[in-house]
Design a protein around this motif. Structure first.
Motif, short mmCIF file in Angstrom:
data_model
loop_
_atom_site.label_atom_id
_atom_site.label_comp_id
_atom_site.label_asym_id
_atom_site.label_seq_id
_atom_site.Cartn_x
_atom_site.Cartn_y
_atom_site.Cartn_z
N LEU A 175 -9.98 7.85 -2.72
CA LEU A 175 -8.94 7.12 -3.42
C LEU A 175 -7.72 7.03 -2.52
N GLY A 176 -7.28 5.79 -2.25
CA GLY A 176 -6.13 5.61 -1.36
C GLY A 176 -5.67 4.17 -1.36
N ILE A 177 -5.15 3.74 -0.22
CA ILE A 177 -4.70 2.37 -0.06
C ILE A 177 -5.29 1.78 1.21
N THR A 178 -5.41 0.47 1.22
CA THR A 178 -5.84 -0.29 2.39
C THR A 178 -4.66 -1.08 2.92
N ILE A 179 -4.36 -0.89 4.21
CA ILE A 179 -3.31 -1.65 4.87
C ILE A 179 -3.90 -2.28 6.13
N LYS A 180 -4.09 -3.61 6.10
CA LYS A 180 -4.61 -4.36 7.24
C LYS A 180 -5.88 -3.74 7.81
#
Length: 212
Positions: A175-180
């Motif tokens: 669980l996290g975030i996607t940045i580029k």
């Protein structure tokens, strides 16, 4: 030896990084370091045939006070692939782990991309006497939060059984975030081994990069 095996897989992935698409992931957990990569490439844009390589390494900390800490766990799979249709791909090749040695294997990958996500399931068997059967599934979700940023969630589960008993299972949650194209966040690996399916939990921070 543990650090050597982990470093060897990382260096191998770096050496073939130009073979795209390539997915790299590392998890620094409280009981072990986990590394995996996936490479899948067709021989040409028009070809239905290609290659796939999957590697996992779990390197347990030597200072781990858990008496059940093990030697490094290594898994490698190398396949020739044949795309049967938009969703189905046939896999034939070699499976290796330090628990089983080298096995000839065959599998069928069923992949369904959808808005903001992907579902993949892969049944696989060892083609030999005393072999095993396995089922692995992945659900990945990446809903957009704002431009260039997405929420990232993935659950991956696998179970392998032999002729007489359970061999190996795992559940991996991210669980996290996607940045580029890069994912970062918290992760948890749940591992089960052999006849006694006690759950071993490894939690930590993961970093993932999708190079395509």
């Amino acid at each position: 030896m543990k650090r050597f095996l982990l470093s060897l897989s990382v260096m191998f992935a770096a050496a073939i990084a130009k073979t795209q698409p390539l997915i790299l992931e590392g998890l620094a957990g409280d009981h072990y370091l986990f590394y995996q990569h996936l490479i899948a490439k067709n021989f040409s844009a028009e070809s239905a045939f290609g290659v796939m390589h999957i590697a996992n390494v779990s390197s347990f900390y030597t200072s781990n006070k858990n008496k059940e800490a093990k030697a490094p766990e290594v898994m490698n799979q190398a396949y020739l692939t044949a795309k049967l249709n938009k969703s189905l791909t046939l896999l034939t090749g070699i499976f290796y782990s330090n628990a089983t040695g080298i096995r000839v294997a065959a599998g069928l990958q069923y992949a369904v991309p959808f808005k903001n996500g992907l579902w993949v399931t892969v049944p696989r068997v060892d083609i030999m006497n005393g072999g095993s059967a396995e089922l692995m599934s992945v659900l990945e979700l990446q809903p957009a939060i704002k431009e260039h940023t997405k929420l990232y969630f993935r659950i991956q589960a696998m179970s392998n059984v032999g002729p007489y008993h359970h061999n190996r299972s795992y559940q991996r949650v991210r669980l996290g975030i996607t940045i580029k194209g890069t994912q970062v966040g918290v992760g948890m690996n749940l591992d089960e081994y052999g006849r006694q399916t006690k759950v071993h939990v490894n939690t930590g921070i993961f970093l993932r990069r999708d190079i395509s």
